[in-house]
Design a protein around this motif. Structure first.
Motif, PDB file in Angstrom:
ATOM      1  N   PRO A 284       0.816  -1.211   0.000  1.00  0.00           N
ATOM      2  CA  PRO A 284       0.000   0.000   0.000  1.00  0.00           C
ATOM      3  C   PRO A 284       0.853   1.266   0.000  1.00  0.00           C
ATOM      4  O   PRO A 284       1.963   1.268   0.535  1.00  0.00           O
ATOM      5  CB  PRO A 284      -0.806  -0.108   1.297  1.00  0.00           C
ATOM      6  N   PRO A 285       0.336   2.342  -0.589  1.00  0.00           N
ATOM      7  CA  PRO A 285       1.056   3.610  -0.547  1.00  0.00           C
ATOM      8  C   PRO A 285       0.937   4.259   0.823  1.00  0.00           C
ATOM      9  O   PRO A 285      -0.001   3.981   1.574  1.00  0.00           O
ATOM     10  CB  PRO A 285       0.324   4.452  -1.599  1.00  0.00           C
ATOM     11  N   VAL A 286       1.921   5.110   1.148  1.00  0.00           N
ATOM     12  CA  VAL A 286       1.841   5.937   2.352  1.00  0.00           C
ATOM     13  C   VAL A 286       1.093   7.188   1.921  1.00  0.00           C
ATOM     14  O   VAL A 286       1.579   7.959   1.096  1.00  0.00           O
ATOM     15  CB  VAL A 286       3.238   6.289   2.890  1.00  0.00           C
ATOM     16  N   ARG A 287      -0.119   7.381   2.496  1.00  0.00           N
ATOM     17  CA  ARG A 287      -1.002   8.438   2.005  1.00  0.00           C
ATOM     18  C   ARG A 287      -1.831   9.065   3.102  1.00  0.00           C
ATOM     19  O   ARG A 287      -2.095   8.466   4.122  1.00  0.00           O
ATOM     20  CB  ARG A 287      -2.022   7.831   1.032  1.00  0.00           C
ATOM     21  N   GLU A 288      -2.328  10.254   2.762  1.00  0.00           N
ATOM     22  CA  GLU A 288      -3.325  10.918   3.600  1.00  0.00           C
ATOM     23  C   GLU A 288      -4.611  10.107   3.563  1.00  0.00           C
ATOM     24  O   GLU A 288      -4.988   9.550   2.528  1.00  0.00           O
ATOM     25  CB  GLU A 288      -3.561  12.327   3.053  1.00  0.00           C
ATOM     26  N   SER A 289      -5.285  10.045   4.681  1.00  0.00           N
ATOM     27  CA  SER A 289      -6.561   9.344   4.775  1.00  0.00           C
ATOM     28  C   SER A 289      -7.522   9.830   3.695  1.00  0.00           C
ATOM     29  O   SER A 289      -7.601  11.016   3.405  1.00  0.00           O
ATOM     30  CB  SER A 289      -7.162   9.588   6.162  1.00  0.00           C
ATOM     31  N   GLY A 290      -8.230   8.892   3.080  1.00  0.00           N
ATOM     32  CA  GLY A 290      -9.214   9.215   2.060  1.00  0.00           C
ATOM     33  C   GLY A 290      -8.675   9.222   0.647  1.00  0.00           C
ATOM     34  O   GLY A 290      -9.436   9.199  -0.305  1.00  0.00           O
ATOM     35  N   LYS A 291      -7.354   9.222   0.481  1.00  0.00           N
ATOM     36  CA  LYS A 291      -6.742   9.208  -0.858  1.00  0.00           C
ATOM     37  C   LYS A 291      -6.468   7.745  -1.229  1.00  0.00           C
ATOM     38  O   LYS A 291      -5.385   7.233  -0.982  1.00  0.00           O
ATOM     39  CB  LYS A 291      -5.450  10.015  -0.874  1.00  0.00           C
ATOM     40  N   LEU A 292      -7.458   7.112  -1.831  1.00  0.00           N
ATOM     41  CA  LEU A 292      -7.404   5.660  -2.018  1.00  0.00           C
ATOM     42  C   LEU A 292      -7.123   5.214  -3.440  1.00  0.00           C
ATOM     43  O   LEU A 292      -6.873   4.033  -3.684  1.00  0.00           O
ATOM     44  CB  LEU A 292      -8.725   5.033  -1.539  1.00  0.00           C
TER      45      LEU A 292
END
Length: 193
Positions: free
Chosen positions: A87-95
């Motif tokens: 999985p990518p390291v991302r801000e919540s909601g950026k799916l």
């Protein structure tokens, strides 16, 4: 700039859409609050599901309520390796473009095409707290911990708005690396942008 924030450590968990909740627990099912969280209106639910990846699985993973528009699974990099996903390291909601997993509940299963992320470390602040710290939503800051193994976490995202309250969110990998626990304090030491 020295501004202290309490630390909240996120273990693997998930947020469900209404559709996923119905598929996993039955039509019309409502989540049951188990424990209120620091962020206003959010709670750990009694309900849990299994997360199944291509390589491994986790049983009885806590759901965070209330429901959201999209189902999101948040894991650490260590958890991701155990599941067999990247999985990518991302801000919540950026799916978009994130890998999927299978969720298994008492009444059914959901096969997600996407939705698994490693949450980007971030600090929640109310608008008043952000003003007090001289920050605003989407700023990036560096944060210093003072645990058994002090670290500086760079590029920590500020998330400010109604429904936010002062708390530095990191995952279990990050907390273990720094030797810190829930409710320890960290200090914002500089603004990046």
């Amino acid at each position: 700039m020295a501004y202290k924030v309490p630390i909240g450590i996120s273990n693997k968990h998930l947020h469900l859409s209404e559709q996923a909740l119905a598929a996993l627990f039955g039509e019309g099912y409502k989540l049951t609050p188990y424990k209120e969280l620091v962020q206003p209106g959010q709670y750990a639910a009694h309900e849990q599901v299994d997360i199944i990846g291509p390589k491994g699985s986790f049983k009885n993973i806590r759901i965070i309520g209330p429901t959201r528009p999209q189902t999101q699974v948040e894991v650490s990099l260590t958890d991701a390796r155990a599941l067999g996903i990247e999985p990518p390291v991302r801000e919540s909601g950026k799916l978009q473009g994130s890998p999927g997993v299978r969720l298994v509940g008492p009444k059914g299963e959901v096969e997600l095409e996407s939705g698994a992320i490693v949450a980007l470390r971030h600090i929640h602040l109310s608008p008043e707290q952000a003003r007090e710290a001289g920050l605003q939503d989407k700023d990036l800051v560096d944060v210093k911990t003072s645990g058994k193994r002090p670290l500086i976490f760079e590029d920590v995202l500020i998330r400010s708005g109604e429904g936010h309250f002062r708390e530095f969110h990191i995952d279990t990998d990050e907390a273990n690396a720094a030797g810190i626990a829930n409710n320890d304090e960290a200090e914002i030491i500089r603004k990046k942008n």
